[in-house]
Design an enzyme around this catalytic site. Structure first.
Site, mmCIF file in Angstrom:
data_model
loop_
_atom_site.group_PDB
_atom_site.id
_atom_site.type_symbol
_atom_site.label_atom_id
_atom_site.label_comp_id
_atom_site.label_asym_id
_atom_site.label_seq_id
_atom_site.Cartn_x
_atom_site.Cartn_y
_atom_site.Cartn_z
ATOM 1 N N HIS A 67 -39.349 25.770 -48.198
ATOM 2 C CA HIS A 67 -39.468 25.619 -49.653
ATOM 3 C C HIS A 67 -40.452 26.650 -50.194
ATOM 4 C CE1 HIS A 67 -37.882 21.724 -48.380
ATOM 5 N NE2 HIS A 67 -37.299 21.712 -49.567
ATOM 6 N N HIS A 95 -31.247 26.751 -43.798
ATOM 7 C CA HIS A 95 -32.417 26.194 -44.485
ATOM 8 C C HIS A 95 -33.649 26.797 -43.827
ATOM 9 C CE1 HIS A 95 -35.208 23.290 -46.231
ATOM 10 N NE2 HIS A 95 -35.699 23.136 -45.006
ATOM 11 N N CYS A 110 -28.745 34.279 -38.002
ATOM 12 C CA CYS A 110 -27.921 35.473 -38.234
ATOM 13 C C CYS A 110 -28.671 36.796 -38.115
ATOM 14 C CB CYS A 110 -27.249 35.385 -39.602
ATOM 15 S SG CYS A 110 -28.387 35.609 -40.997
ATOM 16 N N CYS A 140 -31.512 31.321 -46.221
ATOM 17 C CA CYS A 140 -31.103 32.679 -45.875
ATOM 18 C C CYS A 140 -29.890 33.018 -46.728
ATOM 19 C CB CYS A 140 -30.753 32.750 -44.387
ATOM 20 S SG CYS A 140 -30.008 34.325 -43.895
ATOM 21 N N CYS A 168 -26.483 33.526 -44.291
ATOM 22 C CA CYS A 168 -25.793 32.453 -43.571
ATOM 23 C C CYS A 168 -26.076 31.058 -44.123
ATOM 24 C CB CYS A 168 -26.137 32.501 -42.080
ATOM 25 S SG CYS A 168 -27.817 31.973 -41.691
ATOM 26 N N CYS A 179 -43.150 28.452 -47.865
ATOM 27 C CA CYS A 179 -43.556 27.579 -46.772
ATOM 28 C C CYS A 179 -42.325 27.418 -45.868
ATOM 29 C CB CYS A 179 -44.002 26.247 -47.368
ATOM 30 S SG CYS A 179 -44.687 25.114 -46.184
ATOM 31 N N ASP A 197 -48.112 28.055 -55.708
ATOM 32 C CA ASP A 197 -49.556 27.994 -55.458
ATOM 33 C C ASP A 197 -50.018 29.013 -54.417
ATOM 34 O OD1 ASP A 197 -48.447 26.898 -53.173
ATOM 35 O OD2 ASP A 197 -49.533 25.006 -53.295
ATOM 36 N N ARG A 206 -45.862 30.674 -52.646
ATOM 37 C CA ARG A 206 -46.072 30.339 -51.232
ATOM 38 C C ARG A 206 -44.734 29.912 -50.659
ATOM 39 N NH1 ARG A 206 -47.224 25.104 -48.902
ATOM 40 N NH2 ARG A 206 -47.665 24.396 -51.026
ATOM 41 N N CYS A 247 -33.991 35.661 -39.600
ATOM 42 C CA CYS A 247 -33.287 34.385 -39.542
ATOM 43 C C CYS A 247 -32.856 34.137 -38.100
ATOM 44 C CB CYS A 247 -32.074 34.415 -40.460
ATOM 45 S SG CYS A 247 -31.071 32.911 -40.391
ATOM 46 N N CYS A 261 -51.326 24.800 -44.600
ATOM 47 C CA CYS A 261 -50.379 23.705 -44.827
ATOM 48 C C CYS A 261 -49.671 23.232 -43.561
ATOM 49 C CB CYS A 261 -49.346 24.123 -45.873
ATOM 50 S SG CYS A 261 -48.315 25.511 -45.374
#
Length: 148
Positions: A111, A108, A56, A102, A105, A125, A115, A123, A53, A71
Site C-alpha cells: 500500500h 499485490h 514477472c 505491479c 502482472c 509500504c 506520510d 511511503r 516483481c 513500520c
C-alpha cells in the site's frame, strides 16, 4: 484491471516455486495477503540495486529511494518509474487504503500512504515477499539503482 501478463494460479505457483520464493509469496502477490511486520527479508536490507516483481521481474523500486519507516515493511518514497506500478482503492479490513500493484502482472505489492519523506511525501509500504532484489552489477541490473 487488465494486465499484460496473465497466468492461472497454478502457473503463478510454478513461477514462484521455480524462483524459490518465500512460501507466503503466492498469498501476498496473488491474493493480497500481508506478511507479518518485521519478518520480510528486505525490511532491513540496504544494498545498492533494484527491487523487481517476484512474479514477472519488472523493475519496481530503486535502492536509492528506500528508507527506514519503522513500520516493519520495506518502504520507498517512489517507484522506479511512473509506469512501474498502478494503484487502486482498497476497502478491506474496515479501512480505506491505496493498494499498490505491479503494472505488468497485477501482483499485490502493498500500500502507499501520504506520510513519507520528501521529495514525494509518499511511503510505499511493500511486502518483501512480493520482491526480488538484483544487486548493482549483477546480470539483469539494467535499471539505474540511483534513480531518480
Amino acid at each position: 484491471m487488465e494486465f499484460p501478463v496473465q497466468k492461472t494460479p497454478i502457473e503463478w505457483e510454478a513461477v514462484l516455486n521455480a524462483k524459490n520464493a518465500e512460501p507466503v509469496a503466492m498469498q501476498v502477490t496473488r491474493f493480497a495477503a500481508t506478511e507479518h511486520p518485521f519478518t520480510g527479508i528486505y525490511t532491513d536490507h540496504y544494498a545498492e540495486g533494484v527491487y523487481r516483481c517476484i512474479c514477472c521481474d519488472q523493475p519496481l523500486f530503486a535502492s536509492a529511494t528506500k528508507f527506514d519507516a519503522g513500520c516493519g515493511w520495506p518502504s520507498y518514497y517512489q517507484p522506479i518509474s511512473a509506469e512501474a506500478v498502478v494503484t487502486r482503492e482498497d476497502t478491506s479490513h474496515g479501512m480505506v487504503r491505496t493498494e499498490v500493484l505491479c503494472s505488468n502482472c497485477g501482483a499485490h505489492l502493498g500500500h502507499v500512504f501520504p506520510d513519507g519523506p520528501q521529495p514525494t511525501g509518499e511511503r510505499f509500504c511493500i511486502n518483501s515477499a512480493s520482491l526480488e532484489f538484483v544487486p548493482l552489477g549483477e546480470p539483469g541490473q539494467d535499471v539505474d539503482p540511483q534513480y531518480p
